[in-house]
Scaffold this motif. Structure first.
Motif, PDB file in Angstrom:
ATOM      1  N   ARG A  71     116.892 -26.537  48.172  1.00 49.54           N
ATOM      2  CA  ARG A  71     115.717 -26.525  48.090  1.00 49.54           C
ATOM      3  C   ARG A  71     115.179 -25.164  48.530  1.00 49.54           C
ATOM      4  NH1 ARG A  71     111.483 -30.299  48.286  1.00 49.54           N
ATOM      5  NH2 ARG A  71     112.336 -32.432  47.448  1.00 49.54           N
ATOM      6  N   LYS A  79     104.662 -25.307  47.292  1.00 46.10           N
ATOM      7  CA  LYS A  79     105.029 -25.739  48.368  1.00 46.10           C
ATOM      8  C   LYS A  79     105.758 -27.086  48.432  1.00 46.10           C
ATOM      9  CE  LYS A  79     102.026 -23.855  52.046  1.00 46.10           C
ATOM     10  NZ  LYS A  79     100.982 -23.898  52.938  1.00 46.10           N
ATOM     11  N   ARG A  80     105.390 -27.783  47.529  1.00 48.10           N
ATOM     12  CA  ARG A  80     105.863 -29.151  47.703  1.00 48.10           C
ATOM     13  C   ARG A  80     107.191 -29.160  47.470  1.00 48.10           C
ATOM     14  NH1 ARG A  80     102.826 -32.874  43.840  1.00 48.10           N
ATOM     15  NH2 ARG A  80     104.453 -32.650  42.343  1.00 48.10           N
ATOM     16  N   ARG A  81     107.820 -28.013  46.525  1.00 47.68           N
ATOM     17  CA  ARG A  81     109.211 -27.921  46.195  1.00 47.68           C
ATOM     18  C   ARG A  81     109.924 -27.475  47.380  1.00 47.68           C
ATOM     19  NH1 ARG A  81     109.870 -28.700  40.677  1.00 47.68           N
ATOM     20  NH2 ARG A  81     107.601 -28.764  39.933  1.00 47.68           N
ATOM     21  N   LEU A 141     111.041 -26.560  51.487  1.00 51.65           N
ATOM     22  CA  LEU A 141     110.949 -26.926  52.980  1.00 51.65           C
ATOM     23  C   LEU A 141     110.122 -26.140  53.685  1.00 51.65           C
ATOM     24  CD1 LEU A 141     114.953 -27.164  53.528  1.00 51.65           C
ATOM     25  CD2 LEU A 141     113.239 -28.997  53.231  1.00 51.65           C
TER      26      LEU A 141
END
Lengths: 329, 364
Positions: free
Chosen positions: A38, A225-227, A229
């Motif tokens: 990620r 941002k959701r993808r 860390l």
């Protein structure tokens, strides 16, 4: 190819061997980013070592390092790839000139044929002329295909990161780019591949490990941002900062490093406009070494305050608080 | 560790206001898997949080959830909100703090064009019914800052020569120069930053200002930021992104801890500049401060912060509701100190004044 770290502590040790001393949180973040594939989204005050972390990570894992600095107006031709138009034109002209030189004999025959066709008879010479034109047309097709060859493609950072594996890709200050670029970046990161119409799809062998940094000048879109860390990088504590100073500046004495780290920590507590980061303490210690001062005293601190404080208001505030109070053990 | 416990923890965080959606929960489970169960703290923190404000919430929730302490009662769920505000004519419920509901119909019924009269009235002196009507009209305002030239370029009929487009055209014609292509800078809206004073002295205007903020956020969601100033600084942009004004106001109000408290203008302005403004939120932006300038602290400190703000912002507009009142002069300590640093000083006490403010913002 280095071996991959097997635990956060292992990664911290690898990073330390490159001279970057990461705390638990950052080492865990880096380890998870490697393990889960990620992207890592880093925020924190300026100068806490976000950018340095990415390059240290590349060095520690034996990956290539590619940096993309974001700015307003950054677009695909600056971030991904572009065709080298001047070289393409040059290639075209060179091919033309070569064709003209090689076909000068045929060219005269063709010219004679054309003159003959325009004039009276000359059937044989006329046929030779049409042959020459057909040959030129075939040449044009291969020439056109040759124009969109890989060697005329200029790889910008994102494409470079996809073409070489493994890679650590640093997308620095992503908040400075505009929303359109964010959407585009999301697409490239999701696929780890790009499609160039003239060449086809270029996919990464192993997806690059992406580190994004932001200074929070605007809110980055949640989809991006959701993808990722998310980690907030803190200022280091005094011990760690001493260790960082010592590992980065071999000339620095333990005493000077402790003094600089303590003073920097106290400055951070003073509620300044721009509290000094690790980068500033490194500059400060470097300045003191250059001046040959073995100690941080009120006098040497006053002379080198410009290396660590970048606002007049901050300088005034630190002076008002008293330089001597910064230095008390 | 049981997956259910982790999911329960994520639910707990959501109730506390952290945006821990399903995607993030999935990432947390993968992270716990990779790190081992003794590293749940970092696994959760790295995957569930998305901004610095989330971190203290996370730490507190983690200590409570995994530390054995339980909340006294079950997670409080927010009451369901009606999606659309009730139409005015259907008879809105009377405002609890307003004047008696018995007099409102006559006021509206008797005036020939209630809108026109209402426009001039001070928001602080309205009856509950009038206030509802003003609210509805404020919602229809469209505050948006003027455009600026962007660094991004697009092909266009005029502007500088576009080498890329021109050469591409040349290639299409076998390398022969044909026509020059041009490209021009795009125009982008400037960022608009609204700083609303929600201290006790501004109570009467707070509702209208929040609605004004909501109208601005709705107009340009990506280019508008709204903060409240009081004893501390609160960012309410996220709450105001709700489509429905009442739901947005409810969400925004829930995040403001210092309603109707005292004013520490200089401190909260400083907090804004330190955490947001200096980093870029205020840079090149139109910054509008809604406040009566009632400062308890030293006016010189306020002046120093405004000086910082002025150097960052494109325009600083100060909106003072008292400005519209007859006989008002900006002599109060804070206001007098702030005035030299403001580009515009306007009233914001009535609907009419807010409309004029929209024009000022659009011109800035």
């Amino acid at each position: 190819m280095h071996e991959q770290p097997t635990s956060p502590e292992d990664l911290a040790a690898l990073l330390a061997s490159t001279g970057y001393l990461a705390d638990d949180g950052l080492a865990t973040a880096g380890y998870l980013a490697l393990r889960l594939g990620r992207p890592l989204f880093l925020e924190g005050d300026a100068g806490v070592g976000k950018t340095a972390f990415a390059s240290a990570l590349a060095q520690a894992t034996g990956a290539h390092f590619v940096r993309l600095q974001c700015y307003e107006g950054l677009d695909a031709t600056q971030a991904l790839y572009d065709w080298d138009f001047p070289r393409q034109i040059l290639h075209l002209r060179a091919a033309e000139a070569a064709a003209r030189a090689a076909g000068s004999a045929a060219g005269t025959a063709g010219a004679a044929g054309a003159a003959g066709a325009a004039g009276t008879a000359g059937t044989a010479a006329g046929a030779a002329g049409t042959d020459g034109a057909a040959g030129a047309r075939i040449d044009a097709d291969t020439l056109e295909a040759g124009l969109y060859d890989r060697r005329f493609l200029i790889a910008r950072p994102l494409l470079r990161a996809l073409e070489r594996s493994p890679t650590v890709l640093l997308v620095d200050e992503v908040d400075r780019a505009d929303d359109e670029f964010e959407a585009f970046l999301l697409e490239v990161l999701a696929d780890a591949a790009v499609t160039i119409p003239e060449l086809g799809r270029i996919a990464a062998e192993t997806p690059p490990l992406t580190v994004l940094t932001s200074n929070r000048t605007r809110e980055v879109h949640d989809a991006l941002k959701r993808r990722c860390l998310y980690h907030w990088v803190e200022h280091p504590d005094v011990d760690r900062e001493v260790a960082i100073l010592r590992s980065r500046l071999p000339e620095v004495t333990d005493r000077l490093a402790t003094q600089v780290a303590t003073a920097a920590k106290r400055m951070r507590e003073l509620d300044l406009i721009k509290p000094p980061g690790v980068a500033e303490s490194l500059d400060w210690a470097g300045a003191l070494i250059t001046l040959g001062s073995p100690d941080l005293t009120a006098g040497t601190a006053a002379a080198t305050l410009g290396a660590v404080l970048k606002y007049r208001e901050d300088t005034d505030r630190v002076r008002a608080a008293g330089l001597a109070t910064l230095l008390e053990p | 560790m049981a997956t259910a416990a982790l999911i329960g923890f994520a639910r707990r965080l959501r109730a506390d206001g952290v945006n821990a959606d399903a995607h993030r929960v999935q990432a947390m489970l993968a992270a716990v898997d990779a790190l081992g169960v003794d590293q749940v703290y970092w696994a959760g923190r790295l995957t569930l949080c998305a901004e610095p404000d989330d971190l203290p919430i996370y730490d507190a929730a983690f200590a409570e959830y995994f530390g054995g302490k339980r909340r006294p009662k079950n997670l409080p769920l927010a009451p369901a909100l009606p999606r659309v505000s009730a139409p005015f004519l259907a008879g809105p419920p009377p405002e609890p703090g307003g004047t008696g509901p018995d007099e409102e119909p006559s006021v509206l019924g008797l005036s020939a064009s209630p809108d026109e009269v209402l426009r001039q009235r001070d928001v602080a002196a309205l009856t509950a019914g009038e206030r509802d009507e003003v609210r509805r009209l404020v919602t229809m305002l469209a505050p948006a800052a003027a455009l600026r030239r962007s660094r991004r370029r697009r092909p266009g009929p005029r502007g500088e020569i576009d080498p890329r487009g021109t050469v591409r055209l040349m290639l299409r014609h076998g390398g022969e120069p044909t026509a020059l292509r041009r490209r021009d800078r795009l125009r982008r809206p400037r960022r608009l930053v609204l700083l609303l004073d929600v201290s006790g002295s501004m109570t009467a205007y707070a509702d209208a200002l929040l609605r004004f903020g909501h109208a601005a956020v709705r107009q340009r969601p990506a280019q508008t930021e709204v903060f409240t100033l009081g004893t501390r600084l609160t960012r309410i942009t996220r709450g105001l992104r709700h489509r429905d004004p009442d739901a947005a106001l409810r969400a925004a109000s829930d995040t403001i801890p210092d309603w109707h408290g005292g004013t520490r203008l200089a401190d909260s302005l400083r907090a804004f500049l330190d955490r947001w403004g200096q980093r870029g939120t205020a840079r090149g932006a139109v910054v509008v401060i809604f406040s009566d300038g009632w400062e308890r602290g030293d006016p010189a400190l306020l002046a120093a912060q405004l000086d910082r703000l002025r150097r960052l912002a494109h325009r600083v507009v100060w909106v003072n509701p008292h400005r519209g009142k007859a006989g008002y002069a900006p002599l109060a300590g804070g206001m007098a100190a702030a005035l030299p640093y403001c580009d515009e000083f306007v009233a914001g006490h009535s609907l009419d004044a807010l409309e004029r403010l929209v024009e000022v913002i659009a011109r800035a």
